[in-house]
Motif scaffolding. Structure first.
Motif, PDB file in Angstrom:
ATOM      1  N   LYS A 186       0.809  -1.124  -0.108  1.00 37.37           N
ATOM      2  CA  LYS A 186      -0.020  -0.029  -0.023  1.00 37.37           C
ATOM      3  C   LYS A 186       0.954   1.277  -0.025  1.00 37.37           C
ATOM      4  CE  LYS A 186      -3.317   2.846   0.838  1.00 37.37           C
ATOM      5  NZ  LYS A 186      -4.578   3.139  -0.076  1.00 37.37           N
ATOM      6  N   GLY A 188       0.757   5.769   0.249  1.00 35.98           N
ATOM      7  CA  GLY A 188      -0.339   6.806   0.291  1.00 35.98           C
ATOM      8  C   GLY A 188       0.378   7.762   0.641  1.00 35.98           C
ATOM      9  N   ASP A 213      -5.561   5.647   8.892  1.00 38.03           N
ATOM     10  CA  ASP A 213      -6.546   5.327   7.757  1.00 38.03           C
ATOM     11  C   ASP A 213      -6.260   4.592   6.428  1.00 38.03           C
ATOM     12  OD1 ASP A 213      -8.500   6.058   9.700  1.00 38.03           O
ATOM     13  OD2 ASP A 213      -8.773   7.908   8.611  1.00 38.03           O
ATOM     14  N   LEU A 214      -4.968   5.347   6.084  1.00 41.44           N
ATOM     15  CA  LEU A 214      -4.283   4.849   4.875  1.00 41.44           C
ATOM     16  C   LEU A 214      -3.671   3.341   5.039  1.00 41.44           C
ATOM     17  CD1 LEU A 214      -2.541   7.985   3.456  1.00 41.44           C
ATOM     18  CD2 LEU A 214      -4.494   6.888   2.116  1.00 41.44           C
ATOM     19  N   SER A 218      -7.445   1.904   3.473  1.00 41.36           N
ATOM     20  CA  SER A 218      -8.263   2.852   2.762  1.00 41.36           C
ATOM     21  C   SER A 218      -7.835   2.643   1.419  1.00 41.36           C
ATOM     22  CB  SER A 218      -7.984   4.473   3.179  1.00 41.36           C
ATOM     23  OG  SER A 218      -8.269   5.158   2.326  1.00 41.36           O
ATOM     24  N   ASP A 219      -8.875   2.763   0.560  1.00 35.54           N
ATOM     25  CA  ASP A 219      -8.591   2.550  -0.882  1.00 35.54           C
ATOM     26  C   ASP A 219      -8.187   3.876  -1.587  1.00 35.54           C
ATOM     27  OD1 ASP A 219     -10.929   4.036  -0.859  1.00 35.54           O
ATOM     28  OD2 ASP A 219     -12.193   2.650  -2.140  1.00 35.54           O
ATOM     29  N   GLN A 220      -7.947   5.187  -0.939  1.00 34.43           N
ATOM     30  CA  GLN A 220      -7.344   6.084  -1.325  1.00 34.43           C
ATOM     31  C   GLN A 220      -5.794   6.024  -1.375  1.00 34.43           C
ATOM     32  OE1 GLN A 220      -9.646   8.185   1.825  1.00 34.43           O
ATOM     33  NE2 GLN A 220      -9.589   9.839   0.241  1.00 34.43           N
ATOM     34  N   THR A 221      -5.099   6.881  -2.153  1.00 33.51           N
ATOM     35  CA  THR A 221      -3.831   6.675  -2.413  1.00 33.51           C
ATOM     36  C   THR A 221      -3.523   8.189  -1.620  1.00 33.51           C
ATOM     37  OG1 THR A 221      -3.596   5.768  -4.289  1.00 33.51           O
ATOM     38  CG2 THR A 221      -1.764   7.247  -3.884  1.00 33.51           C
ATOM     39  N   GLU A 222      -4.455   9.288  -1.742  1.00 34.03           N
ATOM     40  CA  GLU A 222      -4.147  10.551  -1.161  1.00 34.03           C
ATOM     41  C   GLU A 222      -5.307  10.824  -0.227  1.00 34.03           C
ATOM     42  OE1 GLU A 222      -2.569  14.701  -2.539  1.00 34.03           O
ATOM     43  OE2 GLU A 222      -4.210  13.810  -3.745  1.00 34.03           O
ATOM     44  N   ILE A 223      -5.099  11.251   1.083  1.00 32.99           N
ATOM     45  CA  ILE A 223      -5.996  12.175   1.998  1.00 32.99           C
ATOM     46  C   ILE A 223      -5.688  13.455   1.893  1.00 32.99           C
ATOM     47  CG2 ILE A 223      -6.440  12.411   4.338  1.00 32.99           C
ATOM     48  CD1 ILE A 223      -6.562   9.374   4.635  1.00 32.99           C
TER      49      ILE A 223
END
Length: 228
Positions: A186, A188, A213-214, A218-223
């Motif tokens: 992962k 992020g 969370d990352l 979390s399926d996000q690469t960026e928060i």
């Protein structure tokens, strides 16, 4: 089969390595992950500052350790990560928080200052990533997290060097995420949209939740960490 010390340790406690450790964001991240059972290894140039941070973490019950390294000098990073793997285990999580910022408008920015900042802000992140990726790939799991900034998206003339670097770091994160997802790693980045300050929306302990969370899938690469 006889296990190496790092293999034996890894079976019991995950390891997070935080590069560019200081009293701000990285301290919040260290408290967060350390509170969830991680062995925390802090890396920075200044031993005195590192020792103070380690002492504070240990008072909170965190298994914390210090390793000196200069994010602008590849050789020190290579030595540091070899030490971490030997004494603890290959990191499960890398957090790259090192930063440099020459304050100058772009027309006055000396190229050597831009390159020096870029070395710390981006090249150092790449070096550290390359040092941990092989073992993460072998295990089929791992996490690389980068501290970004809103200058990557909203450049300001007087912070041209940092804006260029943060844009580079953001693109490094996204390209690594694309490359490493099939390997189970992962990647992020937390893009922070304000001045880090305790007791505010930008309190390090609140920001650390984004890193957690990352890491936690979390399926996000960026928060984008900014007020709603």
């Amino acid at each position: 089969m006889i296990q190496s010390r790092s293999e034996a340790v890894h079976m019991s406690k995950p390891v997070i390595a935080i590069v560019g450790a200081g009293p701000g964001v990285s301290a919040g991240v260290a408290r967060k992950f350390g509170g969830h059972g991680f062995t925390v290894v802090l890396l920075a140039r200044g031993r005195e500052s590192l020792d103070l941070q380690v002492a504070d973490l240990r008072e909170r019950g965190v298994d914390a350790h210090a390793v000196t390294a200069d994010a602008s000098v590849k050789e020190t990073l290579v030595t540091a990560f070899a030490q971490i793997e030997s004494e603890f285990a290959a990191p499960d999580v890398l957090v790259y928080n090192a930063g440099a910022n020459t304050i100058s408008d772009p027309s006055d920015l000396a190229e050597e200052d831009l390159l020096a900042d870029f070395t710390v802000n981006v090249a150092g992140a790449l070096v550290c990533s390359r040092l941990v990726i092989p073992r993460m790939t072998e295990r089929g799991t791992g996490c690389l997290l980068f501290t970004g900034g809103m200058l990557a998206l909203k450049p300001v003339a007087s912070r041209a060097s940092a804006a260029i670097s943060k844009a580079g770091l953001r693109n490094l994160a996204f390209t690594l995420a694309d490359e490493l997802a099939p390997a189970g790693i992962k990647v992020g980045t937390v893009t922070i949209g304000g001045v880090v300050s305790p007791g505010t929306f930008f309190d390090p302990d609140l920001i650390s939740e984004a890193y957690w969370d990352l890491f936690n899938g979390s399926d996000q690469t960026e928060i984008l960490y900014q007020p709603a």
